[in-house]
Design a protein around this motif. Structure first.
Motif, short mmCIF file in Angstrom:
data_model
loop_
_atom_site.label_atom_id
_atom_site.label_comp_id
_atom_site.label_asym_id
_atom_site.label_seq_id
_atom_site.Cartn_x
_atom_site.Cartn_y
_atom_site.Cartn_z
N GLU A 110 10.21 -21.75 -23.41
CA GLU A 110 10.04 -22.35 -22.25
C GLU A 110 9.61 -22.18 -21.00
OE1 GLU A 110 13.40 -25.33 -22.94
OE2 GLU A 110 12.50 -23.59 -24.23
N ILE A 111 11.35 -22.24 -20.39
CA ILE A 111 11.29 -21.66 -19.03
C ILE A 111 10.45 -20.08 -18.84
CG2 ILE A 111 12.89 -21.46 -17.45
CD1 ILE A 111 15.01 -22.58 -18.53
N PRO A 112 10.92 -19.36 -19.60
CA PRO A 112 10.16 -18.08 -19.00
C PRO A 112 8.01 -18.70 -19.31
CG PRO A 112 11.57 -17.56 -20.17
CD PRO A 112 11.75 -18.70 -19.99
N ALA A 113 8.36 -19.65 -20.17
CA ALA A 113 6.64 -19.55 -20.38
C ALA A 113 6.78 -20.60 -19.68
CB ALA A 113 6.38 -20.12 -21.77
N ILE A 114 6.99 -20.92 -18.62
CA ILE A 114 6.45 -22.41 -17.27
C ILE A 114 6.20 -21.48 -16.67
CG2 ILE A 114 6.57 -24.10 -16.27
CD1 ILE A 114 8.65 -25.29 -18.62
N SER A 115 6.84 -20.39 -15.99
CA SER A 115 7.32 -19.58 -15.25
C SER A 115 5.49 -18.76 -14.53
CB SER A 115 8.64 -18.68 -14.92
OG SER A 115 8.34 -18.07 -13.73
N SER A 116 5.60 -18.10 -15.92
CA SER A 116 4.67 -17.54 -16.52
C SER A 116 2.77 -17.96 -16.61
CB SER A 116 4.02 -16.63 -17.84
OG SER A 116 3.52 -16.49 -18.04
N ILE A 117 3.36 -19.69 -16.24
CA ILE A 117 1.84 -20.59 -16.09
C ILE A 117 1.92 -20.61 -14.72
CG2 ILE A 117 1.26 -22.58 -17.20
CD1 ILE A 117 2.47 -22.55 -19.54
N ILE A 118 2.67 -20.22 -14.27
CA ILE A 118 2.84 -20.86 -12.52
C ILE A 118 2.41 -19.99 -12.25
CG2 ILE A 118 4.06 -21.05 -10.50
CD1 ILE A 118 6.04 -23.21 -12.58
N SER A 119 2.80 -18.94 -12.23
CA SER A 119 1.92 -17.69 -11.29
C SER A 119 0.95 -17.51 -11.71
CB SER A 119 3.08 -16.33 -12.69
OG SER A 119 2.19 -14.78 -11.88
N ASN A 120 0.38 -17.43 -13.35
CA ASN A 120 -0.69 -17.36 -13.59
C ASN A 120 -2.41 -18.75 -13.19
OD1 ASN A 120 -0.95 -15.29 -15.56
ND2 ASN A 120 -0.02 -16.70 -16.82
N VAL A 121 -1.44 -20.32 -13.15
CA VAL A 121 -2.27 -21.29 -12.11
C VAL A 121 -2.69 -20.73 -10.42
CG1 VAL A 121 -2.15 -23.32 -10.84
CG2 VAL A 121 -1.71 -22.94 -13.76
N ILE A 122 -1.39 -19.91 -10.17
CA ILE A 122 -1.65 -20.02 -8.70
C ILE A 122 -2.72 -18.89 -8.78
CG2 ILE A 122 -0.18 -18.93 -6.64
CD1 ILE A 122 1.96 -20.10 -7.38
N VAL A 123 -2.36 -17.46 -9.13
CA VAL A 123 -3.56 -16.79 -9.09
C VAL A 123 -5.00 -17.35 -9.33
CG1 VAL A 123 -4.79 -14.43 -9.80
CG2 VAL A 123 -1.63 -14.75 -9.72
N PHE A 124 -5.21 -17.90 -10.49
CA PHE A 124 -6.62 -18.32 -10.97
C PHE A 124 -7.28 -19.21 -10.15
CE2 PHE A 124 -8.39 -22.28 -13.27
CZ PHE A 124 -9.61 -21.62 -14.03
N SER A 125 -6.16 -20.71 -9.24
CA SER A 125 -7.23 -21.32 -8.31
C SER A 125 -7.93 -19.99 -7.14
CB SER A 125 -5.73 -22.34 -8.04
OG SER A 125 -5.84 -22.94 -8.67
N GLY A 126 -6.43 -18.81 -7.09
CA GLY A 126 -6.79 -18.61 -5.39
C GLY A 126 -8.34 -17.29 -6.15
N VAL A 127 -8.14 -16.65 -6.50
CA VAL A 127 -9.31 -16.59 -7.76
C VAL A 127 -10.78 -17.13 -6.86
CG1 VAL A 127 -10.99 -15.87 -9.30
CG2 VAL A 127 -8.62 -14.46 -9.23
N PHE A 128 -10.72 -18.93 -6.83
CA PHE A 128 -11.93 -19.87 -6.67
C PHE A 128 -11.61 -19.51 -5.51
CE2 PHE A 128 -11.86 -20.44 -10.68
CZ PHE A 128 -12.63 -20.51 -11.81
#
Length: 479
Positions: free
Chosen positions: A143-161
């Protein structure tokens, strides 16, 4: 069967966490491609392709080797983490140097050069996260690498907007990758210290020698895989245009998002397989057969719907500017079942210390891919690159499947390949006629239930599978 339960439990946790990342990646690709257009998206894809090829030099197989070895002997954790971080420091310098030389040789325009260097910085930061993720995987803390991946994607996702709202240029998108990489590194480091201890310097040059010597087959696999994954985009940028790269990568990005599904499953499976190769080979065979069946039936359903609904998918995600990507997506969907099963074959061979054979297969794949792309891209552009992708996957799967069948576990071709394909064929016909009568989205949902029904009719899902799924839903999987 406890090991099977443990794998499924880890996979379930990963799937729940990663499905969030999957959805975010979908929207990141959609809004980035629409905002930047085919040319801008092509330029970003060129930067990702070049750094993707050379990014493997920041690892050189060390990550997979450390997962395998730490999973077998957890006491190696402290010794490995500090020495691998130091090795990666020197590998990162090598990587950035190789990227600079390549950019100079290809004489890219100044804006693309800057874009490549920014993405390269992000790649190097990610390299320092990987030893922590490898340790988490070895301890089966998926679950830890998975959460890390989510953090990365959330930042990029927010940044795109943010980029779209404030009308930012393409370099802002590259900065998003750097910010997300730094956030993941900080998260992984803090979680590691919280769960274990602060990694203290414990330099062991003998260990360096052992790691480099033992990891080189994994390194060859990684280099060959990186070439295979990214060389088509690089050659398209040189031989055709940035716009062609953008059109090709819109469809290819969907394929890369689909990689998440087998990656989740294999991430949970690999440490267990590595242990059972030493302690319980009968369980290893059961794990392989179950994994093969589940990956086959999942990938065939995706492949069917990808071909039937390719036009709807491209229009929904990327818009009318990317209509040329429809045929590309349909061709690439042919490779989905092979990619899913390849991920299993490759990892079971790695878990059973057959990385040297894997490295030979990876090299053959890379040679075939580069050779065919050099011949087909000048004449057929992105269509040629799509066909080459499928042919390369076919070669890799054929070699690894035959080797496993001959050397380890003989699996029934009729039961695990032909029967799922027959189910897929019957389902494809039914879903096609549903598509003619219903909106495509509803046709796909009803098609899923039809597919599951046919799986039961053909007994590809049996009582044991049903009991396992019920336990997952109840959350009472045994450790």
């Amino acid at each position: 069967m406890n090991s099977i339960h443990k794998i499924v439990k880890n996979t379930s946790m990963l799937f729940i966490a990663q499905i969030i990342g999957y959805i975010l990646l979908f929207f990141i690709a959609m809004y980035t491609a629409r905002y930047l257009g085919t040319n801008g998206f092509g330029n970003l894809s060129i930067a990702l392709a070049l750094t993707g090829i050379f990014g493997i030099f920041t690892d050189l197989g060390i990550g997979l080797l450390s997962i395998r070895n730490i999973a077998r002997d957890l006491s190696l954790k402290d010794k490995y983490i500090t020495n691998i971080l130091l090795i990666k420091f020197f590998l990162s310098i090598l990587t950035f140097g190789l990227i600079m030389v390549t950019v100079t040789i290809f004489n890219y325009p100044g804006d693309i050069k800057l874009l490549i260097y920014l993405i390269a910085i992000s790649t190097i930061i990610n390299a320092f996260s990987s030893p922590f993720n490898a340790t988490f995987q070895a301890y089966e803390k998926m679950e830890i690498p998975a959460i890390s991946s989510i953090i990365s994607n959330v930042i990029v996702f927010s940044g795109v907007f943010v980029a779209i709202y404030f009308n930012k240029d393409i370099f802002f998108f590259a900065l998003l990758y750097i910010i997300s990489s730094l956030a993941c590194l900080l998260f992984n480091f803090m979680v590691y210290v919280w769960n274990f201890s602060f990694p203290l310097a414990n330099i062991d040059l003998k260990l360096w020698k052992y790691i480099i010597n033992d990891a080189w087959p994994f390194a060859l696999m990684g280099i060959s895989a990186s070439i295979y994954l990214w060389i088509d985009s690089l050659l398209l940028s040189i031989m055709v245009s940035s716009e062609a790269v953008g059109i090709y990568n819109s469809a290819y990005r969907i394929l890369m998002i689909l990689y998440v599904i087998p990656a989740i499953f294999i991430a949970a499976l690999f440490p267990v397989m590595s242990k059972h190769f030493k302690t319980a080979k009968d369980l290893l065979k059961i794990e392989y057969e179950k994994a093969f069946k589940y990956l086959a039936i999942t990938s065939i359903f995706i492949f069917i719907n990808g071909i039937l609904f390719a036009e709807n998918i491209i229009k929904l995600i990327f818009g009318n500017e990317y209509l040329s990507s429809i045929l590309i997506l349909q061709i690439l969907m042919l490779s989905v079942p092979i990619i899913f099963l390849n991920s299993l074959s490759g990892n079971i061979l790695a878990a059973t210390n057959k990385q040297r054979f894997l490295s030979i297969v990876a090299i053959l794949n890379a040679l075939l891919n580069v050779t065919l792309n050099l011949f087909l891209i000048p004449k057929y552009s992105y269509i040629g690159a799509s066909v080459v992708t499928v042919l390369t996957e076919v070669l890799g799967f054929s070699l690894t499947f035959l080797y496993i069948n001959k050397s380890f576990f003989k699996i029934s071709v009729n039961e695990y390949i032909f029967k799922p394909l027959l189910v897929g064929f019957v389902s494809a016909i039914l879903i096609y006629y549903l598509k003619l009568a219903l909106p495509w989205f509803f046709a796909g949902i009803i098609g899923l239930f039809l597919y599951l029904t046919i799986l039961f009719v053909f007994k590809l899902i049996n009582e044991e599978d049903k009991n396992l799924f019920k336990q997952i839903l109840r959350g009472d999987i045994n450790e």
